[in-house]
Scaffold this motif. Structure first.
Motif, PDB file in Angstrom:
ATOM      1  N   PHE B  25     -22.281  -1.435  17.289  1.00  0.00           N
ATOM      2  CA  PHE B  25     -21.330  -2.416  17.794  1.00  0.00           C
ATOM      3  C   PHE B  25     -19.891  -1.921  17.552  1.00  0.00           C
ATOM      4  N   LEU B  26     -19.629  -1.408  16.350  1.00  0.00           N
ATOM      5  CA  LEU B  26     -18.301  -0.886  16.045  1.00  0.00           C
ATOM      6  C   LEU B  26     -17.970   0.333  16.918  1.00  0.00           C
ATOM      7  N   MET B  27     -18.979   1.205  17.086  1.00  0.00           N
ATOM      8  CA  MET B  27     -18.769   2.403  17.898  1.00  0.00           C
ATOM      9  C   MET B  27     -18.356   2.056  19.319  1.00  0.00           C
ATOM     10  N   SER B  28     -18.869   0.944  19.817  1.00  0.00           N
ATOM     11  CA  SER B  28     -18.629   0.627  21.218  1.00  0.00           C
ATOM     12  C   SER B  28     -17.159   0.292  21.476  1.00  0.00           C
ATOM     13  N   PHE B  29     -16.405   0.047  20.418  1.00  0.00           N
ATOM     14  CA  PHE B  29     -14.977  -0.229  20.587  1.00  0.00           C
ATOM     15  C   PHE B  29     -14.112   0.964  20.202  1.00  0.00           C
ATOM     16  N   GLN B  30     -14.721   2.126  20.083  1.00  0.00           N
ATOM     17  CA  GLN B  30     -13.958   3.304  19.691  1.00  0.00           C
ATOM     18  C   GLN B  30     -14.037   4.375  20.776  1.00  0.00           C
ATOM     19  N   THR B  31     -13.064   5.267  20.734  1.00  0.00           N
ATOM     20  CA  THR B  31     -13.138   6.419  21.630  1.00  0.00           C
ATOM     21  C   THR B  31     -13.991   7.491  20.982  1.00  0.00           C
ATOM     22  N   ASN B  32     -14.380   8.452  21.774  1.00  0.00           N
ATOM     23  CA  ASN B  32     -15.210   9.535  21.242  1.00  0.00           C
ATOM     24  C   ASN B  32     -14.537  10.234  20.055  1.00  0.00           C
ATOM     25  N   GLU B  33     -13.208  10.341  20.135  1.00  0.00           N
ATOM     26  CA  GLU B  33     -12.494  11.060  19.067  1.00  0.00           C
ATOM     27  C   GLU B  33     -12.633  10.327  17.730  1.00  0.00           C
ATOM     28  N   THR B  34     -12.383   8.985  17.761  1.00  0.00           N
ATOM     29  CA  THR B  34     -12.475   8.272  16.487  1.00  0.00           C
ATOM     30  C   THR B  34     -13.910   8.217  15.983  1.00  0.00           C
ATOM     31  N   ILE B  35     -14.864   8.195  16.900  1.00  0.00           N
ATOM     32  CA  ILE B  35     -16.270   8.169  16.461  1.00  0.00           C
ATOM     33  C   ILE B  35     -16.629   9.466  15.738  1.00  0.00           C
ATOM     34  N   LEU B  36     -16.139  10.551  16.291  1.00  0.00           N
ATOM     35  CA  LEU B  36     -16.596  11.849  15.791  1.00  0.00           C
ATOM     36  C   LEU B  36     -15.743  12.411  14.651  1.00  0.00           C
ATOM     37  N   ARG B  37     -14.694  11.672  14.214  1.00  0.00           N
ATOM     38  CA  ARG B  37     -13.861  12.260  13.164  1.00  0.00           C
ATOM     39  C   ARG B  37     -14.629  12.263  11.839  1.00  0.00           C
ATOM     40  N   ILE B  38     -14.205  13.229  11.010  1.00  0.00           N
ATOM     41  CA  ILE B  38     -14.860  13.387   9.712  1.00  0.00           C
ATOM     42  C   ILE B  38     -13.791  13.326   8.646  1.00  0.00           C
ATOM     43  N   PRO B  39     -13.918  12.510   7.608  1.00  0.00           N
ATOM     44  CA  PRO B  39     -15.010  11.557   7.381  1.00  0.00           C
ATOM     45  C   PRO B  39     -14.875  10.334   8.292  1.00  0.00           C
ATOM     46  N   PRO B  40     -16.007   9.656   8.585  1.00  0.00           N
ATOM     47  CA  PRO B  40     -15.929   8.470   9.428  1.00  0.00           C
ATOM     48  C   PRO B  40     -15.185   7.345   8.708  1.00  0.00           C
ATOM     49  N   SER B  41     -14.572   6.465   9.444  1.00  0.00           N
ATOM     50  CA  SER B  41     -13.799   5.402   8.799  1.00  0.00           C
ATOM     51  C   SER B  41     -14.043   4.089   9.518  1.00  0.00           C
ATOM     52  N   LEU B  42     -13.944   3.002   8.758  1.00  0.00           N
ATOM     53  CA  LEU B  42     -14.128   1.686   9.354  1.00  0.00           C
ATOM     54  C   LEU B  42     -12.826   1.193   9.985  1.00  0.00           C
ATOM     55  N   VAL B  43     -11.720   1.908   9.699  1.00  0.00           N
ATOM     56  CA  VAL B  43     -10.424   1.475  10.230  1.00  0.00           C
ATOM     57  C   VAL B  43     -10.133   2.233  11.526  1.00  0.00           C
ATOM     58  N   PHE B  44      -9.949   1.500  12.632  1.00  0.00           N
ATOM     59  CA  PHE B  44      -9.650   2.171  13.901  1.00  0.00           C
ATOM     60  C   PHE B  44      -8.950   1.178  14.808  1.00  0.00           C
ATOM     61  N   ALA B 247     -22.816   3.561  23.073  1.00  0.00           N
ATOM     62  CA  ALA B 247     -22.818   2.393  22.187  1.00  0.00           C
ATOM     63  C   ALA B 247     -22.556   1.122  22.985  1.00  0.00           C
ATOM     64  N   ALA B 248     -21.574   1.172  23.902  1.00  0.00           N
ATOM     65  CA  ALA B 248     -21.281  -0.014  24.707  1.00  0.00           C
ATOM     66  C   ALA B 248     -22.474  -0.375  25.583  1.00  0.00           C
ATOM     67  N   ALA B 249     -23.134   0.645  26.112  1.00  0.00           N
ATOM     68  CA  ALA B 249     -24.316   0.390  26.945  1.00  0.00           C
ATOM     69  C   ALA B 249     -25.425  -0.254  26.128  1.00  0.00           C
ATOM     70  N   VAL B 250     -25.586   0.240  24.903  1.00  0.00           N
ATOM     71  CA  VAL B 250     -26.614  -0.346  24.043  1.00  0.00           C
ATOM     72  C   VAL B 250     -26.307  -1.823  23.792  1.00  0.00           C
ATOM     73  N   VAL B 251     -25.042  -2.109  23.473  1.00  0.00           N
ATOM     74  CA  VAL B 251     -24.670  -3.496  23.194  1.00  0.00           C
ATOM     75  C   VAL B 251     -24.954  -4.371  24.415  1.00  0.00           C
ATOM     76  N   LEU B 252     -24.526  -3.875  25.600  1.00  0.00           N
ATOM     77  CA  LEU B 252     -24.752  -4.672  26.807  1.00  0.00           C
ATOM     78  C   LEU B 252     -26.237  -4.867  27.101  1.00  0.00           C
ATOM     79  N   SER B 253     -27.025  -3.840  26.804  1.00  0.00           N
ATOM     80  CA  SER B 253     -28.446  -3.971  27.155  1.00  0.00           C
ATOM     81  C   SER B 253     -29.219  -4.769  26.116  1.00  0.00           C
ATOM     82  N   ILE B 254     -28.642  -4.893  24.912  1.00  0.00           N
ATOM     83  CA  ILE B 254     -29.304  -5.754  23.925  1.00  0.00           C
ATOM     84  C   ILE B 254     -29.079  -7.221  24.267  1.00  0.00           C
TER      85      ILE B 254
END
Lengths: 383, 279
Positions: B25-44, B247-254
């Motif tokens: 759900f959180l991933m679906s509101f992020q861009t690919n860049e913020t999703i893939l950054r290391i370390p991952p963060s809850l702040v975006f 992620a957005a597709a998963v949310v919509l299909s759930i």
């Protein structure tokens, strides 16, 4: 209301293979308009199968079921116009008790006031007025049973089938309702079949009782006849509480007299009684062994009794005494109306009145004599 | 057990099961860049760009603009699942009643054969089926897919509903029949309403199974008949995997199954306890 005829009706479960089970075997019954019939027997004797064939839930394997003049074998339950109270109540869970009862005549298109009046009448009768707005799962088994009985009795049907209608009720209520239901049935001349294993209920409610065992109809007769002239040993020992005293007996003929020597369980001679051959000869034929039976109520204790026994138990039940007596090794139960001062261990003179004894064939169990009269009327005419 | 311990344990269990969904759900509101950054963060900084891309059907990637059929896929999922369950109910409920009430020659064998459809590995069946479907023109049609989906939904509905019918006392039906009603109206007015919680539970379960199916449609359908499960493959693009859109597709299909499950929950609970039927 209508008559009901069962003409050589059989029910066979399974496909005729070796596991086929003959649940009902060649049953004949002719039931009059307005008659109350009890189907009595132990569990698995075929009484419920018989009822279900009449209602149309089970196919009839052989024979015909007739309601009035109509053979109904091939008719669906809906077309037979019978009302039935089920052993498992079978109330509709989503409906209130009132709607459950009214449901039975929902097709009659009655005015609402008429429906309410009818429901009220039967609810008063069965004392379920206070639960009419409740739902079946929320009331007790006894209340559900009364609701189910009400649903059947309130209908206008040709035939009323009641399967163990009062098994779940407490004894006091059962006794009261039994009388009221009987009155309801008689007043309306409802042709009714009541399946029960409670013989008190059958004896109290029914005009005639059909005793069944292993799928066979053993006897269909009035309560009096069943007690006084049982057709065979099974009926004799099944009907009556406490059951009939039955002994195996050897027949010895001596001049004009037949001496019956009853044995104890091990087969040793216990006691003997004498019958005049003039009356008994034809019924006895040339048998050497019979079963000798006598109802506990008809054993006469005291006075100048011909037999002497030893009292082994004496139970006062509040309105009658059950007295166990050892007669030369065989145990006999006697019932007296009042309390009797014969403590265990004392000697008691007693008589087995000849007019009260029953004789049965040793092998088939068929009744030979009741009192001094041959059981089969035809035999007597020949004599 | 102490209430505090209970709360802690329940929270732990809840977190364990809900974490993947929350993360998606959180991933679906992020861009690919913020999703893939290391370390991952809850702040975006939340973005709706994934959803707009899915709904508008245009995905702009580094390699250019990509057409997406996601909304069509979602519709396909709905049509396939809904029609499959409807057909299965139509066929399965009367069949379940027959298996529950009547002992006819071979009834157990037939019921078991229907269940055994669930044993077969799907791919083993699908490859030959694909050839046959091409021959008779059912390939890449809703009808063909719905037919094959019966392998999923029909046995499930049949076996679950059969159990519910068996739990209804036959005498309740018999009582209705002596009251002057035909066999068919007894079935419609008594048996089905009493088994309704069970039927609803079975329908919901089989809907979810149908919705989540992947392999049948992957082999038998092309893009315009594909459900979301297969359609999601489109996010694996030449310029990389579009995690945000997935992620957005998963949310919509759930969402549709979630809504359905929440709605049918009371039937499910009622259906599983079945208190109303037993006298």
């Amino acid at each position: 209301m209508a008559t009901l005829t069962l003409d050589r009706v059989s029910k066979i479960y399974g496909h005729g293979g070796k596991d086929a089970l003959k649940a009902v075997n060649d049953v004949n019954m002719a039931i009059d308009d307005g008659e109350i019939i009890g189907l009595l027997g132990s569990s698995g004797c075929g009484k419920t199968s018989t009822l279900r064939m009449i209602a149309g839930f089970e196919g009839v394997t052989e024979g015909d079921v007739k309601i009035g003049d109509r053979v109904v074998n091939r008719l669906s339950p809906a077309q037979r116009n019978v009302a039935m109270a089920f052993e498992g109540y079978a109330l509709y869970p989503p409906l209130t008790i009132r709607d459950n009862i009214a449901f039975g005549f929902s097709r009659d298109r009655l005015k609402k006031a008429e429906v309410d009046a009818r429901v009220k009448r039967i609810a008063d009768l069965l004392e379920i007025n206070d639960i009419l707005e409740r739902y079946p799962p929320t009331i007790s088994g006894g209340q559900q049973q009364r609701a189910s009985l009400a649903r059947a009795l309130v209908r206008n049907a040709d035939l009323y089938l009641l399967d163990e209608p009062m098994g779940q009720l407490e004894p006091r209520l059962r006794a009261i309702l039994r009388a009221r239901i009987k009155e309801w049935i008689i007043e309306r001349r409802l042709t009714t079949i009541i399946v029960t294993h409670d013989q008190t209920e059958a004896l109290a409610l029914c005009d005639r009782i059909a005793v069944m065992e292993a799928g066979v109809l053993l006897q269909l007769a009035t309560p009096h006849e069943l007690k006084d002239r049982p057709a065979n040993l099974f009926v004799a020992s099944f009907i009556g509480e406490p059951p009939m005293n039955v002994f195996k007996a050897r027949v010895e003929r001596d001049g004009g007299v037949a001496r019956l020597i009853a044995g104890d369980e091990a087969g040793h001679d216990a006691f003997g009684i004498e019958l005049p051959l003039s009356g008994a000869g034809h019924a006895l034929g040339n048998r050497h062994e019979v079963h000798l039976g006598i109802r506990p109520h008809l054993v006469a204790i005291g006075g100048g009794g011909a037999l002497r026994g030893q009292v082994v138990s004496n139970q006062w039940l509040g309105d009658q005494s059950h007295i166990g007596i050892d007669l030369g090794g065989a145990t006999l139960i006697a019932v007296t109306d009042g309390a009797l001062d014969v403590p265990a261990g004392s000697e008691a003179p007693l008589t087995l009145p000849l007019e009260s004894i029953h004789l049965f064939d040793a092998e088939s169990g068929v009744a030979l004599m009741h009192g001094l009269e041959p059981a089969a009327p035809g035999v007597r005419a020949a004599a | 057990m102490h209430p505090a311990i209970r709360v802690v344990l329940l929270t732990l269990i809840g977190l364990f099961f809900l974490f993947p969904i929350v993360w998606v759900f959180l991933m679906s509101f992020q861009t690919n860049e913020t999703i893939l950054r290391i370390p991952p963060s809850l702040v975006f900084e939340p973005t709706l760009q994934n959803y707009t891309a899915l709904i508008s059907g245009r995905l702009e990637t580094g390699a250019g603009v990509l057409e997406l059929a996601f909304m069509q896929n979602l519709w396909n999922s709905f049509v396939l699942s809904f029609c499959s369950v409807a057909l299965s109910l139509l066929l399965g409920v009367p069949a379940a009643y027959a298996f529950a009430r009547f002992k006819f020659f071979g009834s157990e064998d037939i019921a078991f054969t229907l269940l055994s459809f669930r044993f077969a590995p799907a791919l083993l069946v699908l490859l030959p089926l694909n050839l046959y479907f091409q021959d008779i023109g059912l390939n890449d049609t809703y009808i063909g897919l719905i037919w094959v989906y019966q392998l999923i939904t029909l046995p499930l509905i049949l076996w679950i509903v059969r159990g519910y019918f068996e739990d209804i006392s036959p005498d309740i039906e018999n009582a209705y029949r002596v009251d002057g009603h035909s066999w068919f109206s007894t079935f419609m007015k008594i048996s089905i309403p009493l088994a309704l919680p069970g039927i609803a539970a079975a329908a919901l379960l089989s809907f979810i199974f149908a919705w989540n199916n992947f392999v049948f449609a992957l082999i038998l359908a092309s893009a315009d008949k594909q459900p979301v499960t297969v359609g999601a493959l489109a996010f694996v693009t030449a310029s990389g995997i579009q995690y945000g859109q997935i992620a957005a597709a998963v949310v919509l299909s759930i969402l549709p199954t979630l809504a359905l499950a929440l709605y049918a929950q009371r039937y499910l609970v009622e259906g599983l306890s079945l208190g109303a039927v037993k006298g």
